[in-house]
Design a protein around this motif. Structure first.
Motif, PDB file in Angstrom:
ATOM      1  N   PRO A   1       0.840  -1.200   0.000  1.00  0.00           N
ATOM      2  CA  PRO A   1       0.000   0.000   0.000  1.00  0.00           C
ATOM      3  C   PRO A   1       0.875   1.250   0.000  1.00  0.00           C
ATOM      4  O   PRO A   1       1.901   1.307   0.667  1.00  0.00           O
ATOM      5  N   GLY A   2       0.467   2.234  -0.770  1.00  0.00           N
ATOM      6  CA  GLY A   2       1.230   3.474  -0.822  1.00  0.00           C
ATOM      7  C   GLY A   2       2.015   3.650  -2.094  1.00  0.00           C
ATOM      8  O   GLY A   2       2.373   4.771  -2.470  1.00  0.00           O
ATOM      9  N   VAL A   3       2.309   2.542  -2.775  1.00  0.00           N
ATOM     10  CA  VAL A   3       3.057   2.633  -4.032  1.00  0.00           C
ATOM     11  C   VAL A   3       2.141   3.093  -5.159  1.00  0.00           C
ATOM     12  O   VAL A   3       2.553   3.834  -6.051  1.00  0.00           O
ATOM     13  N   THR A   4       0.888   2.629  -5.128  1.00  0.00           N
ATOM     14  CA  THR A   4      -0.120   3.075  -6.087  1.00  0.00           C
ATOM     15  C   THR A   4      -1.358   3.513  -5.317  1.00  0.00           C
ATOM     16  O   THR A   4      -1.482   3.251  -4.117  1.00  0.00           O
ATOM     17  N   THR A   5      -2.283   4.162  -5.983  1.00  0.00           N
ATOM     18  CA  THR A   5      -3.517   4.552  -5.315  1.00  0.00           C
ATOM     19  C   THR A   5      -4.388   3.313  -5.080  1.00  0.00           C
ATOM     20  O   THR A   5      -4.329   2.348  -5.848  1.00  0.00           O
ATOM     21  N   PRO A   6      -5.206   3.314  -4.043  1.00  0.00           N
ATOM     22  CA  PRO A   6      -6.009   2.125  -3.737  1.00  0.00           C
ATOM     23  C   PRO A   6      -7.041   1.799  -4.809  1.00  0.00           C
ATOM     24  O   PRO A   6      -7.341   0.621  -5.038  1.00  0.00           O
ATOM     25  N   THR A   7      -7.585   2.823  -5.482  1.00  0.00           N
ATOM     26  CA  THR A   7      -8.573   2.546  -6.525  1.00  0.00           C
ATOM     27  C   THR A   7      -7.924   1.871  -7.731  1.00  0.00           C
ATOM     28  O   THR A   7      -8.460   0.900  -8.276  1.00  0.00           O
ATOM     29  N   ALA A   8      -6.748   2.362  -8.142  1.00  0.00           N
ATOM     30  CA  ALA A   8      -6.050   1.758  -9.279  1.00  0.00           C
ATOM     31  C   ALA A   8      -5.604   0.339  -8.950  1.00  0.00           C
ATOM     32  O   ALA A   8      -5.720  -0.580  -9.779  1.00  0.00           O
ATOM     33  N   ALA A   9      -5.091   0.134  -7.724  1.00  0.00           N
ATOM     34  CA  ALA A   9      -4.650  -1.205  -7.326  1.00  0.00           C
ATOM     35  C   ALA A   9      -5.821  -2.170  -7.264  1.00  0.00           C
ATOM     36  O   ALA A   9      -5.697  -3.339  -7.652  1.00  0.00           O
TER      37      ALA A   9
ATOM     38  N   ASP B   1       8.203   6.404  -0.914  1.00  0.00           N
ATOM     39  CA  ASP B   1       7.397   6.364   0.307  1.00  0.00           C
ATOM     40  C   ASP B   1       8.301   6.645   1.507  1.00  0.00           C
ATOM     41  O   ASP B   1       9.070   5.779   1.926  1.00  0.00           O
ATOM     42  N   PHE B   2       8.180   7.848   2.087  1.00  0.00           N
ATOM     43  CA  PHE B   2       9.057   8.253   3.181  1.00  0.00           C
ATOM     44  C   PHE B   2       8.347   8.298   4.529  1.00  0.00           C
ATOM     45  O   PHE B   2       8.894   8.808   5.504  1.00  0.00           O
ATOM     46  N   LEU B   3       7.152   7.741   4.606  1.00  0.00           N
ATOM     47  CA  LEU B   3       6.471   7.703   5.896  1.00  0.00           C
ATOM     48  C   LEU B   3       7.170   6.719   6.826  1.00  0.00           C
ATOM     49  O   LEU B   3       7.630   5.655   6.388  1.00  0.00           O
ATOM     50  N   PRO B   4       7.252   7.017   8.131  1.00  0.00           N
ATOM     51  CA  PRO B   4       7.781   6.035   9.077  1.00  0.00           C
ATOM     52  C   PRO B   4       6.837   4.837   9.169  1.00  0.00           C
ATOM     53  O   PRO B   4       5.653   4.923   8.811  1.00  0.00           O
ATOM     54  N   LYS B   5       7.353   3.730   9.653  1.00  0.00           N
ATOM     55  CA  LYS B   5       6.589   2.482   9.648  1.00  0.00           C
ATOM     56  C   LYS B   5       5.260   2.615  10.385  1.00  0.00           C
ATOM     57  O   LYS B   5       4.214   2.123   9.910  1.00  0.00           O
ATOM     58  N   SER B   6       5.254   3.278  11.548  1.00  0.00           N
ATOM     59  CA  SER B   6       4.011   3.410  12.308  1.00  0.00           C
ATOM     60  C   SER B   6       2.950   4.149  11.509  1.00  0.00           C
ATOM     61  O   SER B   6       1.761   3.807  11.538  1.00  0.00           O
ATOM     62  N   GLU B   7       3.379   5.153  10.753  1.00  0.00           N
ATOM     63  CA  GLU B   7       2.416   5.917   9.962  1.00  0.00           C
ATOM     64  C   GLU B   7       1.990   5.146   8.720  1.00  0.00           C
ATOM     65  O   GLU B   7       0.866   5.309   8.231  1.00  0.00           O
ATOM     66  N   ARG B   8       2.863   4.305   8.193  1.00  0.00           N
ATOM     67  CA  ARG B   8       2.469   3.472   7.053  1.00  0.00           C
ATOM     68  C   ARG B   8       1.292   2.571   7.425  1.00  0.00           C
ATOM     69  O   ARG B   8       0.408   2.308   6.601  1.00  0.00           O
ATOM     70  N   TYR B   9       1.276   2.090   8.667  1.00  0.00           N
ATOM     71  CA  TYR B   9       0.152   1.256   9.098  1.00  0.00           C
ATOM     72  C   TYR B   9      -1.127   2.072   9.212  1.00  0.00           C
ATOM     73  O   TYR B   9      -2.214   1.592   8.844  1.00  0.00           O
ATOM     74  N   ARG B  10      -1.039   3.313   9.699  1.00  0.00           N
ATOM     75  CA  ARG B  10      -2.224   4.160   9.781  1.00  0.00           C
ATOM     76  C   ARG B  10      -2.772   4.447   8.381  1.00  0.00           C
ATOM     77  O   ARG B  10      -3.975   4.399   8.147  1.00  0.00           O
ATOM     78  N   ARG B  11      -1.861   4.751   7.486  1.00  0.00           N
ATOM     79  CA  ARG B  11      -2.276   4.999   6.104  1.00  0.00           C
ATOM     80  C   ARG B  11      -2.884   3.743   5.484  1.00  0.00           C
ATOM     81  O   ARG B  11      -3.856   3.815   4.717  1.00  0.00           O
ATOM     82  N   ALA B  12      -2.317   2.573   5.812  1.00  0.00           N
ATOM     83  CA  ALA B  12      -2.803   1.320   5.233  1.00  0.00           C
ATOM     84  C   ALA B  12      -4.260   1.052   5.595  1.00  0.00           C
ATOM     85  O   ALA B  12      -5.002   0.440   4.809  1.00  0.00           O
ATOM     86  N   ALA B  13      -4.687   1.498   6.782  1.00  0.00           N
ATOM     87  CA  ALA B  13      -6.086   1.312   7.162  1.00  0.00           C
ATOM     88  C   ALA B  13      -7.001   2.074   6.204  1.00  0.00           C
ATOM     89  O   ALA B  13      -8.035   1.548   5.752  1.00  0.00           O
ATOM     90  N   GLU B  14      -6.643   3.309   5.889  1.00  0.00           N
ATOM     91  CA  GLU B  14      -7.424   4.076   4.907  1.00  0.00           C
ATOM     92  C   GLU B  14      -7.336   3.430   3.525  1.00  0.00           C
ATOM     93  O   GLU B  14      -8.329   3.324   2.799  1.00  0.00           O
ATOM     94  N   TYR B  15      -6.122   3.023   3.170  1.00  0.00           N
ATOM     95  CA  TYR B  15      -5.905   2.398   1.864  1.00  0.00           C
ATOM     96  C   TYR B  15      -6.835   1.194   1.695  1.00  0.00           C
ATOM     97  O   TYR B  15      -7.507   1.052   0.669  1.00  0.00           O
ATOM     98  N   LEU B  16      -6.866   0.335   2.706  1.00  0.00           N
ATOM     99  CA  LEU B  16      -7.672  -0.885   2.610  1.00  0.00           C
ATOM    100  C   LEU B  16      -9.161  -0.586   2.611  1.00  0.00           C
ATOM    101  O   LEU B  16      -9.952  -1.319   2.004  1.00  0.00           O
ATOM    102  N   GLU B  17      -9.559   0.475   3.295  1.00  0.00           N
ATOM    103  CA  GLU B  17     -10.970   0.864   3.255  1.00  0.00           C
ATOM    104  C   GLU B  17     -11.381   1.218   1.832  1.00  0.00           C
ATOM    105  O   GLU B  17     -12.412   0.748   1.321  1.00  0.00           O
ATOM    106  N   VAL B  18     -10.561   2.018   1.161  1.00  0.00           N
ATOM    107  CA  VAL B  18     -10.867   2.407  -0.221  1.00  0.00           C
ATOM    108  C   VAL B  18     -10.682   1.215  -1.165  1.00  0.00           C
ATOM    109  O   VAL B  18     -11.502   0.983  -2.074  1.00  0.00           O
ATOM    110  N   PHE B  19      -9.622   0.462  -0.962  1.00  0.00           N
ATOM    111  CA  PHE B  19      -9.308  -0.706  -1.797  1.00  0.00           C
ATOM    112  C   PHE B  19     -10.460  -1.708  -1.784  1.00  0.00           C
ATOM    113  O   PHE B  19     -10.935  -2.153  -2.841  1.00  0.00           O
ATOM    114  N   THR B  20     -10.939  -2.071  -0.599  1.00  0.00           N
ATOM    115  CA  THR B  20     -12.010  -3.077  -0.511  1.00  0.00           C
ATOM    116  C   THR B  20     -13.344  -2.526  -1.004  1.00  0.00           C
ATOM    117  O   THR B  20     -14.125  -3.251  -1.624  1.00  0.00           O
ATOM    118  N   ARG B  21     -13.594  -1.249  -0.753  1.00  0.00           N
ATOM    119  CA  ARG B  21     -14.846  -0.676  -1.253  1.00  0.00           C
ATOM    120  C   ARG B  21     -14.856  -0.618  -2.777  1.00  0.00           C
ATOM    121  O   ARG B  21     -15.895  -0.829  -3.409  1.00  0.00           O
TER     122      ARG B  21
END
Length: 361
Positions: free
Chosen positions: A89-97, A130-150
């Motif tokens: 997550p983060g390399v591409t947008t969740p909708t495109a992925a 992708d220069f976010l620290p690991k902890s923030e990558r997980y926070r972002r991943a929650a949003e990513y997966l919400e959009v990805f699954t929807r």
């Protein structure tokens, strides 16, 4: 619950002039350069399918070929085995992925799954911007997966406005074959990874170095998933070296360990330093404060020390203990460079499948 046997497909063979060199390189930290060999992709995918694997994992690395496209080539070469695409997550947008994922599921006639890698190496994700620290990558991943699954499941356009992602009127004009969506797995040892898996994944992948650790982690995941009305499967990788006898297998490991150390010694410093696996371990505090060559040698020794070594029966019993303890996604990583390697791997997969069939009511 039935098992899912997972193999792997690489874009090209391991580097090495001889089969023994390639067998040894298999245990070295992956280097950045890897070619794309269409024939090899198809051959390896067919080998996995013929030997009885249910799907093949396609790995991800910042400098390697696109895993979605490698998965498409692997799926085109097979008829029943699935493909599990490693995805960051983060390399591409969740909708495109999500559309790529759904497309692969349609083109493979319902054989696609994805394995999300969020933690990984800071060094390697920065290579993709992708220069976010690991902890923030997980926070972002929650949003990513919400959009990805929807995107995968929504029957009508939707909006999403989060901290990291905002979309308006987002929608995919087609649905995957697997409804409501193809399977998602998530790996990682942190509580953030577990929480993310509990909410979005179908399978949680962990290392579980002991059966006691497996029991503790699965209990923790179930505690997180139960209030959400969810139940997950559990994935473990088994890196094995097989022999006709336990003694033969130990001899093979002894030879490959020595050869791998020789090959490591001959690699340029930059090839060692730039490996994502080596960088990841350095980030975790493993091997810091020592010479890069010494650290790499220690990492290689640790890899060999962690292998499951023995005859087919011996290795099967090790895997079966984890199966009885709740592992249903069994990722068997075994050598395939020689005819004998492939024969032993096939025997192991057959043994796992046979005993699973016999245990069904």
């Amino acid at each position: 619950m039935t098992i899912d046997l997972v193999g792997a497909v690489l874009s090209a063979p391991e580097a090495g002039a001889t089969p023994d060199d390639r067998r040894a390189v298999h245990f070295l930290p992956a280097i950045r350069a890897r070619e794309v060999d269409t024939d090899y992709i198809g051959w390896q995918a067919k080998q996995d399918e013929t030997d009885g694997y249910h799907r093949s994992l396609i790995h991800i690395y910042s400098s390697w070929a696109d895993p979605w496209l490698i998965a498409g080539a692997a799926a085109a070469a097979t008829t029943t085995a699935g493909v599990a695409v490693a995805h960051r997550p983060g390399v591409t947008t969740p909708t495109a992925a999500a559309r790529s994922f759904a497309t692969l599921d349609r083109l493979s006639h319902g054989r696609a799954s994805t394995h999300l890698v969020i933690g990984s190496s800071d060094v390697d994700v920065r290579r993709d911007g992708d220069f976010l620290p690991k902890s923030e990558r997980y926070r972002r991943a929650a949003e990513y997966l919400e959009v990805f699954t929807r995107t995968l499941t929504s029957d009508e356009p939707f909006d999403f406005h989060g901290e990291y992602y905002q979309v308006t009127d987002a929608w995919s004009g087609f649905r995957p074959v697997q409804i409501p969506r193809p399977p998602i797995s998530i790996g990682g040892s942190s509580i953030a990874a577990m929480e993310l898996a509990a909410r979005y994944a179908d399978t949680y992948a962990g290392s579980y170095s002991t059966l006691t650790e497996l029991e503790a982690v699965t209990a923790q995941i179930r505690t997180l998933a139960s209030p959400l009305g969810r139940e997950l499967r559990f994935w473990k990788q088994f890196r094995v070296v097989l022999g006709d006898t336990d003694a033969n297998a130990r001899e093979t490991v002894s030879f490959l360990r020595a050869r791998a150390h020789d090959i490591l010694t001959a690699l340029p410093d930059e090839a060692v330093r730039s490996s994502a696996q080596f960088a990841r371990d350095r980030e975790r505090g493993l091997g810091t404060g020592v010479d890069i060559r010494e650290a790499a040698a220690k990492q290689l020794s640790a890899t060999f020390d962690g292998l499951i070594v023995g005859s087919v029966d011996r290795v099967y019993e090790h895997i079966a203990a984890y199966r009885r303890a709740g592992i249903t996604v069994i990722n068997v990583d075994a050598l395939t460079e020689t005819d004998h390697d492939r024969s032993l791997r096939r025997q192991l997969i057959t043994e796992i499948t046979r005993n699973e069939t016999n245990s069904q009511p």
